[in-house]
Design an enzyme around this catalytic site. Sequence first.
Site, PDB file in Angstrom:
ATOM      1  N   SER A  23       9.595 -24.456 -43.845  1.00 30.94           N
ATOM      2  CA  SER A  23       8.346 -25.173 -43.640  1.00 30.94           C
ATOM      3  C   SER A  23       7.397 -25.033 -44.830  1.00 30.94           C
ATOM      4  CB  SER A  23       7.727 -24.665 -42.343  1.00 30.94           C
ATOM      5  OG  SER A  23       6.985 -25.674 -41.782  1.00 30.94           O
ATOM      6  N   HIS A  49      11.550 -27.352 -34.894  1.00 32.95           N
ATOM      7  CA  HIS A  49      11.106 -26.776 -36.162  1.00 32.95           C
ATOM      8  C   HIS A  49      11.286 -25.258 -36.087  1.00 32.95           C
ATOM      9  CE1 HIS A  49       8.566 -26.976 -39.718  1.00 32.95           C
ATOM     10  NE2 HIS A  49       7.792 -26.009 -39.228  1.00 32.95           N
ATOM     11  N   LYS A  51       8.377 -25.440 -48.850  1.00 30.45           N
ATOM     12  CA  LYS A  51       7.749 -26.224 -49.923  1.00 30.45           C
ATOM     13  C   LYS A  51       7.595 -25.304 -51.148  1.00 30.45           C
ATOM     14  CE  LYS A  51       4.583 -28.095 -46.315  1.00 30.45           C
ATOM     15  NZ  LYS A  51       5.195 -29.111 -45.563  1.00 30.45           N
ATOM     16  N   TRP A  94       7.554 -34.352 -37.116  1.00 35.95           N
ATOM     17  CA  TRP A  94       6.399 -34.156 -38.010  1.00 35.95           C
ATOM     18  C   TRP A  94       6.866 -33.977 -39.470  1.00 35.95           C
ATOM     19  CZ3 TRP A  94       1.479 -35.036 -38.281  1.00 35.95           C
ATOM     20  CH2 TRP A  94       0.586 -34.220 -39.009  1.00 35.95           C
TER      21      TRP A  94
END
Length: 396
Positions: free
Chosen positions: A235, A376, A239, A326
């Site tokens: 998540s 997620h 990144k 999302w």
Amino acid sequence: MPDVNYDESNVPDYTLPDPLLRDDGTIIKTIDAWESEQRPHLLSIFEEQIYGQAPPLPDTIDRTSHVVEHIVFDALGVRRQITVPLLNSESSPTMLMSLYLPVGAFAPVDIFLGLNFNGNHSLEPDDSILISSGWERHNSDDEIGRGAKASLWSLEQILSRGYGLATIYHADITTDLKDGYDGNIFSYFYKDGQTQPEPNQWGAIGAWAWGLRRAMDYLLTHESSVNRIMLMGHSRLGKAALWAGVQDDRCALAVSNNSGCMGAALSRRAFGETVEAINTNWSRWLCKDFHQYNGKESDLPIDQHTLITLMAPRPVYIASAEDDLWADPYGEFLGGYHANLVYHLYGKEGLTATEQPILNQPSMGTIGYHIRTGEHDVTAFDWQCYLDFADYHLRT
Ligand code: GCU
């Protein structure tokens, strides 16, 4: 802010920037031209306009680290806890690293390195895990939660496959508090009177990536049992793992787990989290100059496939989850797929699947990809795929 779009038929028409197209309209055709001209140019766009410029890493790690060692998991591995200074000054903040190595390896081992969300002690229900100064600073009133996030790290699986893992609590580098510019690594670089980074300087993702690179400095110069490093992150920390990996070729392989917007997912699709949403809800993750692209994804000089091209020819694995809309699972797939142009320039296969694979069926090219059932998260199945991918690229 516009409503969140979760409908494929509402994805706007878009044209992706071609990573091999020079600003003068000519095409890059050789590895040499890619490496000497285009790659540095594209990297500087991410530095100047997106993640923000970070200060150079210190050249050395001067201060002695404090090390504690324990045998773990019925002698499957050993855990070393090391205090790594972020800077070389006396007053430098430190990060506390847990380094797990398989017992009985005859040669230095390849390891995964990743930041964690909840502290090193969240990986194992063991009182011998130290609580870092970053955790004390930001969570001292909270339950410690020893072992509460063990399932995200599959440590026994990693060790039994002969790999190691190094992990650090992300807030040892910078907290995720919305206005948290004080008491973080940022403040050590301020000029007199400065209270937050300049608009083109690093945000939190840039700072986490900087911390990961500092951790690589430590591991590759002070730990003789460590061979190659694979950056892994989930998540927001995925990144950061990607951004650290593209900046630093000491990263042998990168794993993006559900990294979504400003990770592996294409921004132009504006599916799920958008540029405006991330800049509004998480205003200090990207540099302030990046906020000019709110609602204007098509004005971006790059898209996130470009970020993946900057890893080439090194292997990258991108993982999505079915219910993690999302993060735009299909956009994450396309982020890898459209990086192929540059992998092909190197004679590498890139992402071999031409369509998003069916659930729980990994595609293992130089770019790996899967979408698994569920939310997620990071699961044992995800880790199994990363370990298979590491075997495929580093052991064959
Ligand atoms: C939020 C954020 C995402 C991020 C995620 C996470 O959902 O909007 O961009 O990836 O948190 O880090 O779990």
